[in-house]
Design a protein around this motif. Structure first.
Motif, PDB file in Angstrom:
ATOM      1  N   ASN A 100       0.874  -1.168  -0.030  1.00 59.34           N
ATOM      2  CA  ASN A 100      -0.030   0.028   0.190  1.00 59.34           C
ATOM      3  C   ASN A 100       0.832   1.376   0.049  1.00 59.34           C
ATOM      4  N   ILE A 101       1.933   1.106   0.989  1.00 57.52           N
ATOM      5  CA  ILE A 101       2.945   2.304   0.912  1.00 57.52           C
ATOM      6  C   ILE A 101       3.517   2.740  -0.441  1.00 57.52           C
ATOM      7  N   GLU A 102       3.788   1.522  -1.064  1.00 55.24           N
ATOM      8  CA  GLU A 102       4.742   1.760  -2.399  1.00 55.24           C
ATOM      9  C   GLU A 102       3.853   2.332  -3.477  1.00 55.24           C
ATOM     10  N   LEU A 103       2.427   1.668  -3.403  1.00 54.35           N
ATOM     11  CA  LEU A 103       1.485   2.108  -4.530  1.00 54.35           C
ATOM     12  C   LEU A 103       1.168   3.652  -4.428  1.00 54.35           C
ATOM     13  N   SER A 104       1.185   3.794  -3.224  1.00 51.37           N
ATOM     14  CA  SER A 104       0.547   5.462  -2.877  1.00 51.37           C
ATOM     15  C   SER A 104       1.561   6.566  -2.881  1.00 51.37           C
ATOM     16  N   THR A 105       3.106   6.065  -2.789  1.00 55.10           N
ATOM     17  CA  THR A 105       3.985   6.969  -2.657  1.00 55.10           C
ATOM     18  C   THR A 105       4.997   6.716  -3.449  1.00 55.10           C
ATOM     19  N   GLY A 106       5.168   5.666  -4.355  1.00 56.74           N
ATOM     20  CA  GLY A 106       6.249   5.272  -5.294  1.00 56.74           C
ATOM     21  C   GLY A 106       7.655   5.229  -4.868  1.00 56.74           C
ATOM     22  N   THR A 107       7.797   4.966  -3.372  1.00 58.60           N
ATOM     23  CA  THR A 107       9.023   4.808  -2.799  1.00 58.60           C
ATOM     24  C   THR A 107       9.215   3.306  -2.440  1.00 58.60           C
ATOM     25  N   GLN A 108      10.394   3.099  -1.944  1.00 60.28           N
ATOM     26  CA  GLN A 108      10.885   1.492  -1.644  1.00 60.28           C
ATOM     27  C   GLN A 108      10.547   1.273  -0.421  1.00 60.28           C
ATOM     28  N   VAL A 109       9.817   0.141  -0.272  1.00 60.17           N
ATOM     29  CA  VAL A 109       9.692  -0.074   1.383  1.00 60.17           C
ATOM     30  C   VAL A 109      10.316  -1.909   1.330  1.00 60.17           C
ATOM     31  N   LYS A 110      11.038  -1.887   2.320  1.00 57.49           N
ATOM     32  CA  LYS A 110      11.220  -3.312   2.863  1.00 57.49           C
ATOM     33  C   LYS A 110      10.754  -3.839   3.866  1.00 57.49           C
ATOM     34  N   VAL A 111      10.661  -4.922   4.286  1.00 59.36           N
ATOM     35  CA  VAL A 111      10.144  -5.474   5.400  1.00 59.36           C
ATOM     36  C   VAL A 111      11.097  -6.436   5.960  1.00 59.36           C
ATOM     37  N   ILE A 112      10.989  -6.394   7.329  1.00 63.62           N
ATOM     38  CA  ILE A 112      11.842  -7.258   8.144  1.00 63.62           C
ATOM     39  C   ILE A 112      10.819  -8.004   9.264  1.00 63.62           C
ATOM     40  N   THR A 113      10.831  -9.255   9.279  1.00 61.16           N
ATOM     41  CA  THR A 113       9.937  -9.901  10.385  1.00 61.16           C
ATOM     42  C   THR A 113      10.718 -10.247  11.540  1.00 61.16           C
ATOM     43  N   ALA A 114      10.202  -9.779  12.680  1.00 61.95           N
ATOM     44  CA  ALA A 114      10.785  -9.822  13.982  1.00 61.95           C
ATOM     45  C   ALA A 114       9.909  -9.781  15.283  1.00 61.95           C
ATOM     46  N   ASP A 115       9.946 -10.532  16.038  1.00 61.75           N
ATOM     47  CA  ASP A 115       9.173 -10.438  17.259  1.00 61.75           C
ATOM     48  C   ASP A 115      10.025  -9.939  18.288  1.00 61.75           C
ATOM     49  N   PHE A 116       9.638  -8.605  18.789  1.00 58.64           N
ATOM     50  CA  PHE A 116      10.477  -7.929  19.748  1.00 58.64           C
ATOM     51  C   PHE A 116      10.229  -8.553  21.092  1.00 58.64           C
ATOM     52  N   THR A 117       9.262  -9.406  21.306  1.00 60.75           N
ATOM     53  CA  THR A 117       9.386 -10.076  22.628  1.00 60.75           C
ATOM     54  C   THR A 117      10.638 -10.972  22.904  1.00 60.75           C
ATOM     55  N   LYS A 118      11.003 -11.264  21.830  1.00 58.55           N
ATOM     56  CA  LYS A 118      12.206 -12.438  21.891  1.00 58.55           C
ATOM     57  C   LYS A 118      13.392 -11.747  21.773  1.00 58.55           C
ATOM     58  N   ASP A 119      14.445 -12.728  22.184  1.00 58.31           N
ATOM     59  CA  ASP A 119      15.875 -11.996  22.211  1.00 58.31           C
ATOM     60  C   ASP A 119      16.861 -12.328  21.191  1.00 58.31           C
ATOM     61  N   ASP A 120      16.308 -13.235  19.963  1.00 51.12           N
ATOM     62  CA  ASP A 120      17.484 -13.834  19.181  1.00 51.12           C
ATOM     63  C   ASP A 120      17.175 -13.331  17.803  1.00 51.12           C
ATOM     64  N   MET A 121      16.771 -11.959  17.373  1.00 52.49           N
ATOM     65  CA  MET A 121      16.588 -11.620  16.310  1.00 52.49           C
ATOM     66  C   MET A 121      17.330 -10.478  15.934  1.00 52.49           C
ATOM     67  N   TYR A 122      18.043  -9.900  16.919  1.00 56.07           N
ATOM     68  CA  TYR A 122      18.890  -8.445  16.662  1.00 56.07           C
ATOM     69  C   TYR A 122      19.784  -8.776  15.580  1.00 56.07           C
ATOM     70  N   GLY A 123      20.452  -9.602  15.552  1.00 60.83           N
ATOM     71  CA  GLY A 123      21.317 -10.091  14.753  1.00 60.83           C
ATOM     72  C   GLY A 123      21.050 -10.054  13.317  1.00 60.83           C
ATOM     73  N   HIS A 124      19.826 -10.580  13.141  1.00 56.99           N
ATOM     74  CA  HIS A 124      19.346 -10.555  11.759  1.00 56.99           C
ATOM     75  C   HIS A 124      18.807  -9.158  11.367  1.00 56.99           C
ATOM     76  N   ILE A 125      18.378  -8.284  12.294  1.00 57.62           N
ATOM     77  CA  ILE A 125      18.028  -6.943  12.075  1.00 57.62           C
ATOM     78  C   ILE A 125      19.089  -6.275  11.770  1.00 57.62           C
ATOM     79  N   MET A 126      20.234  -6.383  12.421  1.00 61.72           N
ATOM     80  CA  MET A 126      21.480  -5.638  12.190  1.00 61.72           C
ATOM     81  C   MET A 126      22.132  -5.893  10.956  1.00 61.72           C
ATOM     82  N   LYS A 127      21.905  -7.087  10.429  1.00 60.34           N
ATOM     83  CA  LYS A 127      22.415  -7.570   9.110  1.00 60.34           C
ATOM     84  C   LYS A 127      21.750  -6.894   7.920  1.00 60.34           C
ATOM     85  N   SER A 128      20.166  -6.948   8.246  1.00 62.57           N
ATOM     86  CA  SER A 128      19.451  -6.433   7.293  1.00 62.57           C
ATOM     87  C   SER A 128      19.630  -4.822   6.870  1.00 62.57           C
ATOM     88  N   LEU A 129      20.014  -4.160   7.867  1.00 62.20           N
ATOM     89  CA  LEU A 129      20.446  -2.733   7.960  1.00 62.20           C
ATOM     90  C   LEU A 129      21.719  -2.440   7.879  1.00 62.20           C
TER      91      LEU A 129
END
Length: 235
Positions: free
Chosen positions: A90-119
């Motif tokens: 919806n954001i890409e269609l309405s604004t024409g900008t690029q949108v990336k998604v990262i799936t992460a459950d912030f109640t957990k402890d084991d996903m920050y390495g994945h987020i850091m690598k993605s960013l």
């Protein structure tokens, strides 16, 4: 004119000036776009990318949408892949900008390495720390909270630790480039003690105090760190 009249006239003048300044401040607060106009290029001058946690719906999605309208590419992070994908389309269609998604459950402890690598290596100009959860949507005393041990763990991880860890990931790049904005979403509930929502309110007080301290530490580096006292939102 007698001295008494002069005193009353001066007092009246001061009173009018005082309330005039207050009224002017109120007008400026109610019309920030008119009174504090930003250059068109302000957001994109901070960096090419904005990161929004809890960006699949609610306040987070609204921020992602608005930042995209200002020409920024956006990365939205949340735990629900379907909601993320729908918001991104919806954001890409309405604004024409690029949108990336990262799936992460912030109640957990084991996903920050994945987020850091993605960013990694992205020119991130804005971070919106919006993700947060309530221990219970129904007001209740602390000891009456269902599955209390898990709720304590989840609320601290999601409302407190996630904000600190995301700052830890994004702040070094901002410091190196000498520019950036971090917005941490607190809550109006943090302004006063709030029985029946004690754990949640306390977590939002942390957001405000952490933000104020971090701004004092990094203001001289060209980084703006703010906090928002939002109203009620369902996540």
């Amino acid at each position: 004119m007698t001295p008494t009249e002069i005193i009353f006239m001066l007092a009246g003048t001061c009173t009018v000036m005082f309330f005039g300044v207050k009224l002017l401040g109120l007008v400026m607060m109610l019309a920030p776009k008119l009174c504090y106009p930003l250059p068109v290029s302000f957001f994109t001058s901070l960096g090419k990318w904005a990161v929004v946690t809890g960006g699949s719906d609610g306040i987070g999605r609204a921020y992602a949408q608005e930042l995209s309208k200002h020409g920024m590419n956006v990365i939205i992070i949340s735990r629900n892949q379907e909601k993320l994908d729908r918001a991104a389309r919806n954001i890409e269609l309405s604004t024409g900008t690029q949108v990336k998604v990262i799936t992460a459950d912030f109640t957990k402890d084991d996903m920050y390495g994945h987020i850091m690598k993605s960013l990694e290596d992205l020119d991130i100009g804005i971070l919106v720390n919006n993700v947060g959860i309530l221990p219970s949507h129904v007001p209740c005393r602390l000891l009456e909270t269902a599955d209390l041990e898990k709720k304590i763990y989840d609320v601290i991880n999601c409302n407190v630790k996630a904000m600190v860890k995301m700052c830890r990931i994004v702040l070094p790049g901002m410091q190196e480039r000498g520019r950036g904005v971090i917005l941490n979403v607190s809550s109006g509930i943090a302004k006063i003690p709030c029985p029946m929502y004690t754990l949640y309110a306390a977590s939002k007080v942390f957001v405000e105090r952490f933000s104020k301290g971090l701004q004092a530490e990094y203001k001289s580096k060209g980084i703006i760190i703010q906090w928002l006292h939002s109203g009620f939102q369902h996540q």
